[in-house]
Design a protein around this motif. Structure first.
Motif, short mmCIF file in Angstrom:
data_model
loop_
_atom_site.label_atom_id
_atom_site.label_comp_id
_atom_site.label_asym_id
_atom_site.label_seq_id
_atom_site.Cartn_x
_atom_site.Cartn_y
_atom_site.Cartn_z
N THR A 28 0.83 -1.22 -0.12
CA THR A 28 -0.05 0.04 -0.03
C THR A 28 0.97 1.30 -0.01
OG1 THR A 28 -1.80 -1.15 1.04
CG2 THR A 28 -1.60 1.29 1.37
N ALA A 29 1.99 1.25 0.56
CA ALA A 29 2.91 2.33 0.68
C ALA A 29 3.71 2.68 -0.49
CB ALA A 29 3.94 2.05 1.89
N ARG A 30 3.48 1.65 -1.75
CA ARG A 30 4.28 1.88 -2.73
C ARG A 30 3.55 2.69 -3.50
NH1 ARG A 30 7.50 -3.11 -5.11
NH2 ARG A 30 7.10 -1.91 -6.87
N PRO A 31 4.33 3.78 -4.68
CA PRO A 31 3.45 4.81 -5.50
C PRO A 31 2.75 3.86 -6.59
CG PRO A 31 5.77 4.84 -5.66
CD PRO A 31 5.74 4.14 -4.59
N ASP A 32 3.36 2.71 -6.98
CA ASP A 32 2.93 1.87 -7.98
C ASP A 32 2.08 0.67 -7.29
OD1 ASP A 32 4.92 0.51 -7.05
OD2 ASP A 32 5.71 -0.12 -8.70
N ARG A 33 1.35 0.98 -6.16
CA ARG A 33 0.85 -0.17 -5.46
C ARG A 33 -0.10 -0.86 -6.51
NH1 ARG A 33 -1.76 4.24 -1.68
NH2 ARG A 33 -3.40 5.10 -2.96
N LEU A 34 -0.35 -2.11 -6.15
CA LEU A 34 -1.48 -2.96 -6.83
C LEU A 34 -2.79 -3.02 -6.39
CD1 LEU A 34 0.67 -6.34 -7.66
CD2 LEU A 34 0.37 -4.18 -9.06
N PHE A 35 -2.81 -2.44 -5.14
CA PHE A 35 -4.11 -2.53 -4.47
C PHE A 35 -3.90 -1.66 -3.08
CE2 PHE A 35 -1.90 -6.17 -2.76
CZ PHE A 35 -1.84 -5.80 -1.50
N ASN A 36 -4.87 -0.87 -2.45
CA ASN A 36 -4.87 -0.05 -1.31
C ASN A 36 -5.36 -0.72 -0.09
OD1 ASN A 36 -4.55 2.16 0.20
ND2 ASN A 36 -6.26 3.07 -0.33
N ASP A 37 -4.73 -0.80 0.91
CA ASP A 37 -5.33 -1.42 2.31
C ASP A 37 -4.99 -0.57 3.30
OD1 ASP A 37 -6.21 -2.73 4.37
OD2 ASP A 37 -5.54 -4.59 3.63
N PRO A 38 -5.79 0.58 3.61
CA PRO A 38 -5.53 1.59 4.65
C PRO A 38 -5.25 1.10 5.85
CG PRO A 38 -7.64 2.02 3.71
CD PRO A 38 -7.06 0.86 2.95
N TRP A 39 -5.95 -0.05 6.14
CA TRP A 39 -5.93 -0.63 7.48
C TRP A 39 -4.91 -1.68 7.77
CZ3 TRP A 39 -10.31 -0.84 4.16
CH2 TRP A 39 -11.21 0.41 4.47
#
Length: 275
Positions: A28-39
């Protein structure tokens, strides 16, 4: 691959869940992330981060998550039930744009939900979400039915990172039980390891501990389609990480043919089975 230790089942579930959450937080912290998991970072905690830092990072983990995300969402347009088998700290009910008519059932040990529910208690799920406390190596179907599972509705079953934690007999029972509960048009998504995994040097402590205690080895198979066909699933296909459908620019490409390239019993299989 999981860390080669063998704690009690409930502790393994919680510890592995934190480790996988830490991997999701890293992605999630990557600028090119494959998905977003803020939790994910909160769910991982310090222990999850420490486990991830102590192990060789496996780039397959975010690829697997994104691969399943895409297929779950694609099927969810026509399904209203999703069952996360061995859900652990999975956050799909919160982070994926499911149709509001969907119901997500999460099945795992009660211990696996304790910290998760505390962290996510003020976060609304994006669909109906129901937690089912059950041990997937024992009877679990009735607990799912009691939670409102509808046998008449096509279902998406998801077993991400689960089969390795089952004995062979339990894996076979799980495949059969899900088929028996499923309406026509249901889908099963899973990842499975080839048998060569257990011969790797890093797995030796776990294998030795299991054999010394007279316990079954973790489940691996070189014929995942045969497993699901025998369990009542009419069709199945497999993709290997690194092939175009499961790559996302993160993994070395592998040949499309099953008999080419990587040694057969060291393969990882991303399986889709249907009724």
């Amino acid at each position: 691959m999981t860390p080669p230790h063998d704690p009690p089942a409930q502790a393994a579930v919680v510890g592995t869940g934190r480790w996988i959450a830490a991997a999701r937080a890293l992605e999630t912290a990557r600028p090119d992330r494959l998905f977003n998991d803020p939790w994910a970072e909160l769910l991982a905690g310090e222990s999850g981060k420490a486990t991830l830092e102590a192990a060789d990072y496996n780039p397959f983990l975010p690829v697997r998550t994104r691969y399943f995300d895409d297929r779950i969402l694609g099927a969810a347009q026509k399904h209203s039930q999703i069952v996360l088998l061995g859900a652990g700290l999975d956050t799909r009910a919160f982070r994926l744009p499911f149709p509001g008519s969907c119901t997500v059932f999460e099945i795992d040990y009660a211990e696996a939900f304790t910290e998760k529910e505390a962290i996510l208690r003020t976060t609304p799920a994006r669909c109906e979400r129901r937690c089912v406390h059950a041990d997937l190596s024992g009877p679990w179907s009735q607990a799912l039915l009691d939670a409102g599972f509808d046998r008449r509705t096509p279902t998406i079953w998801v077993a991400e990172g689960l089969f390795f934690y089952l004995a062979e007999a339990d894996a076979e029972s799980l495949v059969c039980d899900t088929a028996a509960l499923s309406a026509g048009g249901s889908t099963f998504l899973a990842d499975l390891f080839g048998t060569g995994l257990l011969a790797l040097e890093g797995m030796a402590p776990l294998v030795a501990a299991r054999r010394s205690a007279g316990r079954p080895l973790p489940f691996c198979t070189d014929s995942p389609e045969t497993l699901f066909r025998a369990g009542g699933w009419s069709e199945s296909t497999v993709v290997q990480p690194g092939q175009p459908a499961a790559n996302f620019g993160r993994l070395a490409q592998v040949p499309g043919a099953r008999d080419a390239g990587q040694q057969t019993n060291l393969r990882t299989y991303l399986l889709t089975a249907t009724l």
